[in-house]
Design a protein around this motif. Structure first.
Motif, PDB file in Angstrom:
ATOM      1  N   ALA A  59      14.964  66.456 -28.650  1.00 19.93           N
ATOM      2  CA  ALA A  59      14.910  66.610 -30.216  1.00 19.93           C
ATOM      3  C   ALA A  59      16.597  66.495 -30.809  1.00 19.93           C
ATOM      4  O   ALA A  59      16.804  65.963 -31.635  1.00 19.93           O
ATOM      5  CB  ALA A  59      14.327  67.827 -30.590  1.00 19.93           C
ATOM      6  N   HIS A  83      17.488  63.719 -33.275  1.00 15.21           N
ATOM      7  CA  HIS A  83      17.344  64.329 -34.837  1.00 15.21           C
ATOM      8  C   HIS A  83      18.044  63.366 -35.946  1.00 15.21           C
ATOM      9  O   HIS A  83      17.180  63.414 -37.021  1.00 15.21           O
ATOM     10  CB  HIS A  83      17.931  65.847 -34.935  1.00 15.21           C
ATOM     11  CG  HIS A  83      19.361  65.593 -34.959  1.00 15.21           C
ATOM     12  ND1 HIS A  83      20.312  65.502 -33.696  1.00 15.21           N
ATOM     13  CD2 HIS A  83      20.517  65.988 -35.912  1.00 15.21           C
ATOM     14  CE1 HIS A  83      21.826  65.563 -34.096  1.00 15.21           C
ATOM     15  NE2 HIS A  83      21.736  65.848 -35.267  1.00 15.21           N
ATOM     16  N   VAL A 100       8.770  66.901 -30.314  1.00 14.40           N
ATOM     17  CA  VAL A 100       9.851  66.232 -30.603  1.00 14.40           C
ATOM     18  C   VAL A 100      10.005  66.024 -31.977  1.00 14.40           C
ATOM     19  O   VAL A 100      10.968  65.991 -32.854  1.00 14.40           O
ATOM     20  CB  VAL A 100      10.626  65.091 -29.874  1.00 14.40           C
ATOM     21  CG1 VAL A 100      11.619  64.386 -30.290  1.00 14.40           C
ATOM     22  CG2 VAL A 100      10.755  65.673 -28.280  1.00 14.40           C
ATOM     23  N   GLN A 101       8.822  65.174 -32.462  1.00 14.60           N
ATOM     24  CA  GLN A 101       8.648  64.693 -33.584  1.00 14.60           C
ATOM     25  C   GLN A 101       8.874  65.764 -34.930  1.00 14.60           C
ATOM     26  O   GLN A 101       9.282  65.826 -35.998  1.00 14.60           O
ATOM     27  CB  GLN A 101       7.488  63.859 -33.945  1.00 14.60           C
ATOM     28  CG  GLN A 101       7.309  62.763 -33.190  1.00 14.60           C
ATOM     29  CD  GLN A 101       6.074  61.932 -33.316  1.00 14.60           C
ATOM     30  OE1 GLN A 101       4.980  62.396 -33.038  1.00 14.60           O
ATOM     31  NE2 GLN A 101       6.030  60.693 -33.932  1.00 14.60           N
ATOM     32  N   MET A 118      10.315  68.649 -34.585  1.00 13.08           N
ATOM     33  CA  MET A 118      11.813  68.957 -34.771  1.00 13.08           C
ATOM     34  C   MET A 118      12.431  68.060 -35.457  1.00 13.08           C
ATOM     35  O   MET A 118      13.302  68.408 -36.280  1.00 13.08           O
ATOM     36  CB  MET A 118      12.224  69.062 -33.377  1.00 13.08           C
ATOM     37  CG  MET A 118      11.744  70.365 -32.217  1.00 13.08           C
ATOM     38  SD  MET A 118      12.200  72.016 -32.872  1.00 13.08           S
ATOM     39  CE  MET A 118      10.604  72.408 -33.683  1.00 13.08           C
ATOM     40  N   VAL A 119      12.334  66.967 -35.281  1.00 11.02           N
ATOM     41  CA  VAL A 119      13.276  65.970 -36.079  1.00 11.02           C
ATOM     42  C   VAL A 119      12.885  65.950 -37.562  1.00 11.02           C
ATOM     43  O   VAL A 119      13.372  65.986 -38.366  1.00 11.02           O
ATOM     44  CB  VAL A 119      12.782  64.436 -35.289  1.00 11.02           C
ATOM     45  CG1 VAL A 119      13.640  63.230 -36.443  1.00 11.02           C
ATOM     46  CG2 VAL A 119      13.299  64.351 -33.829  1.00 11.02           C
ATOM     47  N   HIS A 150      14.116  69.274 -39.144  1.00 12.05           N
ATOM     48  CA  HIS A 150      15.525  69.900 -38.610  1.00 12.05           C
ATOM     49  C   HIS A 150      16.544  70.162 -39.899  1.00 12.05           C
ATOM     50  O   HIS A 150      17.414  70.997 -39.796  1.00 12.05           O
ATOM     51  CB  HIS A 150      16.373  68.815 -37.684  1.00 12.05           C
ATOM     52  CG  HIS A 150      16.908  67.419 -38.288  1.00 12.05           C
ATOM     53  ND1 HIS A 150      16.267  66.233 -38.549  1.00 12.05           N
ATOM     54  CD2 HIS A 150      18.137  67.373 -38.818  1.00 12.05           C
ATOM     55  CE1 HIS A 150      17.215  65.602 -38.991  1.00 12.05           C
ATOM     56  NE2 HIS A 150      18.338  66.107 -39.388  1.00 12.05           N
TER      57      HIS A 150
END
Ligand code: ATP
Ligand code: MG
Length: 470
Positions: free
Chosen positions: A279, A283, A330-331, A333-334, A337
């Motif tokens: 992530a 980001h 991951v998506q 978090m991105v 963020h």
């Protein structure tokens, strides 16, 4: 060379098994390297001048609790496990390659033939296990010198080594990062020259090496080497495209590649979660795609977090990384963020904090870890201010979470209760009431409990002409 006492007996017995078959026998590769570096290693590669498969069978007989021997005829190798150790056996071989494949044709060879086909001098060390010279080091390519000097170097012409098997270029950078070694200039230049050969390597092998780099304590070392050699551009162009600074009207934006790998180093200090480290890599991945110069606003990257979540999916797909929960995480978090930092501004209401707790749910700690790693300003005072704001936000989150329990939020009034109360089927009115309850809780208009939600349901129902059936 002395082996660790707990390995002594195994290695002696394997040497004896080799002698029974008339094969000179050696322990070789990563195990020997790690022995000198005093890194623990439980994978033991044995090479013999003879049949590796026969030696494995013979050696396994020596140990009461050896697993059955797995044989890979196609590769001429065999392995078994004893306790926590894994032994792999191969006959010394000579290899030759064709240009369209990393699979060589193989014939029997001497120990030195076998050492020279290995990727790096530090991985080409062998120690004899044969009784007559047990423990003798055979260092045909100055591997010990390179170990002592911290150098990654190929035993033979680096251009040929890398062209034969381009995966070795990634391994070179992975070892340099893991061991904190330098690439020998010939090795470095040969990676530059052969970088496009990486295209014959499968995505799985690439991501395996990349993940190992990501999991080191200072991954930026590897990413800088990947970038400088041009290898990164071959398999991760979205990341290499982040390098560079543009200036307009005297206004610069920061270099997002160096920022990103700094964030990765930061997060590597606080988490061993591979996907959270991913992530960090992703980001800002959509900054090049969303970059605009907008007069008085200067450089903007509108919506880069949402676009970034999409780019993350493309990258994971191409690199054949897992597309399930790992990618979703991951998506998320991105996409989110920027949110915690936006909440450190003044005059932020409790309801804004509630909303983020509600949206992020159980991943809130991860998001806060990413957010903290993202503070890389060169100005001390700025970082200090960020830290203070961030600590304050964390306190507020803890307090709000304690009173409202929004993290794993379940609506206090379910759709079923609504349908039963008003005698209605699933449909629009149910959604209207549920949304109203959720919004009222997030806005702090009602507390997060059944009683209050029930009252609100009745009130909302009146507004849309519903009446309870009893
Ligand atoms: P690690 O286990 O940390 O990945 P390692 O050096 O033990 O490091 P392995 O993949 O287990 O790596 O391989 C064992 C040995 O086999 C290496 O030390 C090296 O001698 C040889 N080897 C592995 N992969 C290659 C390759 N692509 N080209 C040449 N030799 C290789
Ligand atoms: Mg190994």
């Amino acid at each position: 060379m002395n082996f660790p006492p707990e390995h002594q007996n195994y290695l002696t017995q394997i040497g004896l098994a080799g002698k029974q078959l008339g094969y000179p026998t050696y322990v070789v590769g990563g195990y020997v390297r790690d022995l000198f570096l005093q890194r623990p290693c439980k994978d033991i590669d044995v090479v013999c001048v003879g049949s590796g498969i026969e030696l494995a069978k013979q050696a396994a007989k020596m140990f009461e609790n050896a697993s059955t021997v797995s044989i890979f005829h196609h590769f001429g190798t065999a392995m078994f496990k004893v306790n926590d150790l894994e032994f792999e056996f191969v006959g010394a071989r000579k290899e030759s390659y064709r240009s369209d494949s990393r699979k060589p044709s193989v014939e029997n060879g001497t120990l030195e033939d076998d050492q020279i086909r290995r990727d790096f001098t530090i991985n080409a060390l062998a120690i004899s296990l044969s009784p007559h010279d047990y423990g003798t080091l055979i260092d045909s390519f100055e591997g010990i010198k390179d170990l002592n000097n911290g150098i990654i170097r190929t035993p033979t012409d680096a251009n040929i080594t890398f062209s034969d098997d381009p995966l070795r270029m990634l391994r070179a950078i992975r070892f340099a990062t893991q061991l904190n070694f330098k690439l020998h200039p010939d090795t470095y230049n040969a990676i530059k020259t052969n970088r496009e050969r990486l295209k014959i390597i499968s995505a799985e092998r690439i991501h395996t090496e990349l993940n190992k780099i990501i999991m080191t304590p200072v991954p930026s070392v590897g990413f800088k080497l990947l970038f400088d050699t041009g290898l990164l551009h071959q398999f991760f162009p979205e990341l290499s495209a982040m390098q560079g600074i543009e200036e307009r009207n005297g206004i610069q934006h920061k270099d997002n590649f160096y920022h990103t790998i700094k964030v990765l180093d930061n997060i590597a200090q606080t988490t061993n979660n591979l996907w959270l480290r991913w992530a960090a890599i992703m980001h800002d991945i959509a900054k090049p795609l969303t970059k605009r110069f907008e007069g008085s606003l200067g450089w903007t990257f509108h919506n880069h977090e949402m676009v970034g979540a999409k780019v993350a999916a493309q990258v994971f797909k191409r690199l054949k990384l897992p597309l399930g929960d790992e990618l979703k995480f991951v998506q998320k978090m991105v996409a989110l963020h920027q949110r915690p930092m936006m909440l450190t501004k003044e005059n932020i209401t409790d309801s804004a904090v509630r909303r983020i707790l509600f949206e992020v749910g159980e991943d809130i700690e991860s998001l806060m870890t990413l957010c903290q790693a993202d503070m890389t300003s060169k100005q001390e005072w700025r970082v200090k201010k960020y830290r203070e704001d961030y600590e304050y936000l964390k306190e507020r989150m803890t307090a709000i979470e304690a009173s409202d329990q929004l993290r794993n939020w379940q609506p206090p009034i379910s759709g079923e209760i609504i349908m039963e109360t008003f005698g209605i089927k699933p449909g629009r009115p149910v959604g209207i009431i549920k949304d109203a309850i959720r919004e009222a809780i997030l806005d702090g208009i009602i507390p997060n409990n059944y009683q209050a939600a029930y009252q609100l349901m009745l009130q909302k129902a009146l507004e849309i002409d519903l009446t309870p059936i009893k």
